[in-house]
Design a protein around this motif. Structure first.
Motif, short mmCIF file in Angstrom:
data_model
loop_
_atom_site.label_atom_id
_atom_site.label_comp_id
_atom_site.label_asym_id
_atom_site.label_seq_id
_atom_site.Cartn_x
_atom_site.Cartn_y
_atom_site.Cartn_z
N TYR A 71 0.83 -1.20 0.00
CA TYR A 71 0.00 0.00 0.00
C TYR A 71 0.87 1.26 0.00
O TYR A 71 0.67 2.17 -0.82
N TRP A 300 -12.56 -1.17 -1.59
CA TRP A 300 -11.49 -1.69 -0.76
C TRP A 300 -11.21 -3.16 -1.07
O TRP A 300 -10.06 -3.55 -1.27
N ASN A 301 -12.26 -3.97 -1.10
CA ASN A 301 -12.09 -5.42 -1.16
C ASN A 301 -11.96 -5.99 -2.57
O ASN A 301 -11.36 -7.05 -2.75
N ASN A 338 -4.64 -2.62 -1.46
CA ASN A 338 -5.79 -2.44 -0.56
C ASN A 338 -5.85 -3.51 0.52
O ASN A 338 -6.44 -3.30 1.58
N ARG A 344 -3.58 -3.18 6.71
CA ARG A 344 -4.92 -3.72 6.92
C ARG A 344 -4.81 -5.20 7.31
O ARG A 344 -5.10 -6.09 6.51
N VAL A 351 -14.88 -0.73 6.81
CA VAL A 351 -14.17 0.39 6.18
C VAL A 351 -15.12 1.55 5.91
O VAL A 351 -14.79 2.46 5.14
N HIS A 357 -8.71 4.06 0.07
CA HIS A 357 -8.40 2.94 -0.82
C HIS A 357 -7.68 3.43 -2.07
O HIS A 357 -7.64 4.64 -2.36
#
Length: 420
Positions: A71, A300-301, A338, A344, A351, A357
């Motif tokens: 990240y 994010w995911n 992410n 994380r 989130v 993100h």
């Protein structure tokens, strides 16, 4: 392929062999290979364990690149154009004639007269034209365009009681909205979806799909020069920045591909998240949860663009424990970044409200169409739920399949039923 500008490096002929720089000699992970694309997140995890936050990889044609997995490392590259340029004329393998003219990487990485391919003042001039023109058409009522297209799409299957929300809704809806905003005939929508998908997928047809998109947009540019209208193409043509036809056409291409590809992918993921969890659908209908929150979670995911091309080292430097040489190609692992355990450690952590993100990139080249994409997705979800009460997923959420390429992972199907 669009002709390269005379001041830029010339591409090599197709029979010139690819040669890996010394520091990539041991790279064995081919991001385009089936065994890699079948489990991209597993590949990112394995590379992170083996190399750390920056890993050597091979792209189509065994072209060497650095995949940025961390990240913080992604942020450093994206936020520092002085150190990592977006201008692919700095790409050493290109300059030294190791990239074939018909390489499927060219549509994604080749230099063009658009704001994405440049830094500094040229970038600012062109980006201003894009953001101003986009803001104008968005302010004219993006929601009514989305509602119109969404209703058309739903009307086609509403009486049947069943649908595949990927193939019959999310895959085409964003493009049909964009054709209206661009001033294109709606009949172009389906073929442009096919060409965008073929270009992103790579392979031997990528150049042909890219060229077809270029021809459609060249014709649109000429048409709007002669007959202006209240659309994005006319906005670019008439902008005080004074874009020439080549610049207008290439910005139409940039926005069309980026907006459609990412928005259609993210819309499918949002619908998958909502329909794969009955309580979530109930919370959305009751107002306890917003579509915005679901979109944020998906960014994010499962960001719609898993890997972002590309940046080029302006000088020899160190990044994530790796020694980079001037002109090295970097590709940005947005999905991997992410989920970086350094920032994380628990992927299930909520989130909500956290917009840090990488899904929209970062820095000077951050996506200018965030508001447009979010408006399309939120309106499309709202219309679908209002039109089809009782919407229910007919497949086990864990059995839904994906198809991945180097750059993205897309949901294959989302079968649903509802009262006809």
């Amino acid at each position: 392929m669009n002709a390269q500008p005379s001041e830029g490096p010339h591409l090599a002929e197709p029979d010139v062999p690819t040669a890996c720089p010394a520091q990539h000699a041991g790279a064995t992970t081919r991001l385009y290979a089936t065994e890699t694309t079948s489990d991209p997140y597993g590949t990112y995890s394995r590379l992170r364990k083996q190399y750390g936050p920056v890993a050597p990889v091979l792209l189509e044609g065994d072209v060497p690149a650095w995949l940025v997995l961390g990240y913080r490392e992604n942020r450093r590259v994206l936020d520092n154009p002085g150190q990592f340029s977006r201008d692919s004329r700095r790409w050493r393998d290109w300059k030294e004639g190791r990239i074939a003219e018909n390489s499927p990487l060219i549509p994604m990485l080749g230099w063009r007269p658009d704001c994405l391919s440049q830094d500094g003042e040229p970038h600012q001039r062109l980006r201003r034209a894009v953001t101003d023109s986009m803001e104008t058409v968005t302010n004219r009522g993006i929601r009514r365009h989305v509602v119109h297209v969404a209703d058309q799409q739903i009307d086609a299957f509403a009486d049947t009681g069943r649908a595949d929300l990927v193939l019959q809704y999310s895959e085409y809806l964003p493009m049909l909205v964009l054709t209206r905003l661009f001033g294109l005939p709606e009949t172009e929508g389906e073929s442009l979806v096919t060409s965008c998908a073929g270009m992103m997928r790579g392979g031997e047809d990528a150049i042909a799909h890219n060229d077809r998109i270029g021809r459609v947009l060249a014709e649109l540019t000429a048409h709007k020069r002669a007959e202006p209208g209240p659309d994005f193409a006319t906005g670019l043509i008439q902008h005080p920045a004074g874009l020439d036809d080549d610049e207008v056409q290439n910005h139409l291409r940039l926005v069309l591909i980026a907006a459609h590809t990412t928005t259609s992918n993210l819309l499918a993921r949002v619908l998958q998240s909502i329909l794969g969890n009955e309580s979530r659908l109930g919370e959305l209908i009751s107002g306890e949860m917003t579509t915005t929150a679901v979109v944020e979670e998906m960014m994010w995911n499962s960001p719609p663009l898993a890997v972002l091309p590309g940046r080029f080292a302006n000088a020899d430097c160190e990044l994530g424990g790796q020694r980079l040489r001037t002109g090295d190609l970097l590709i940005l692992g947005l999905a991997a970044g992410n989920l970086d355990p350094e920032v994380r450690p628990h992927t299930g952590t909520a989130v909500n409200g956290n917009q840090a993100h990488l899904a929209f990139s970062s820095g000077p080249h951050q996506c200018p169409g965030q508001a447009l994409g979010q408006a399309i997705i939120e309106t499309a979800v709202e219309v679908l739920i209002q039109r089809l009460p009782g919407l229910s997923l007919t497949a086990d959420p864990d059995q839904l399949t994906d198809t991945a390429s180097t750059w993205e992972t897309r949901l294959d199907h989302l079968p649903v039923t509802f009262p006809a």
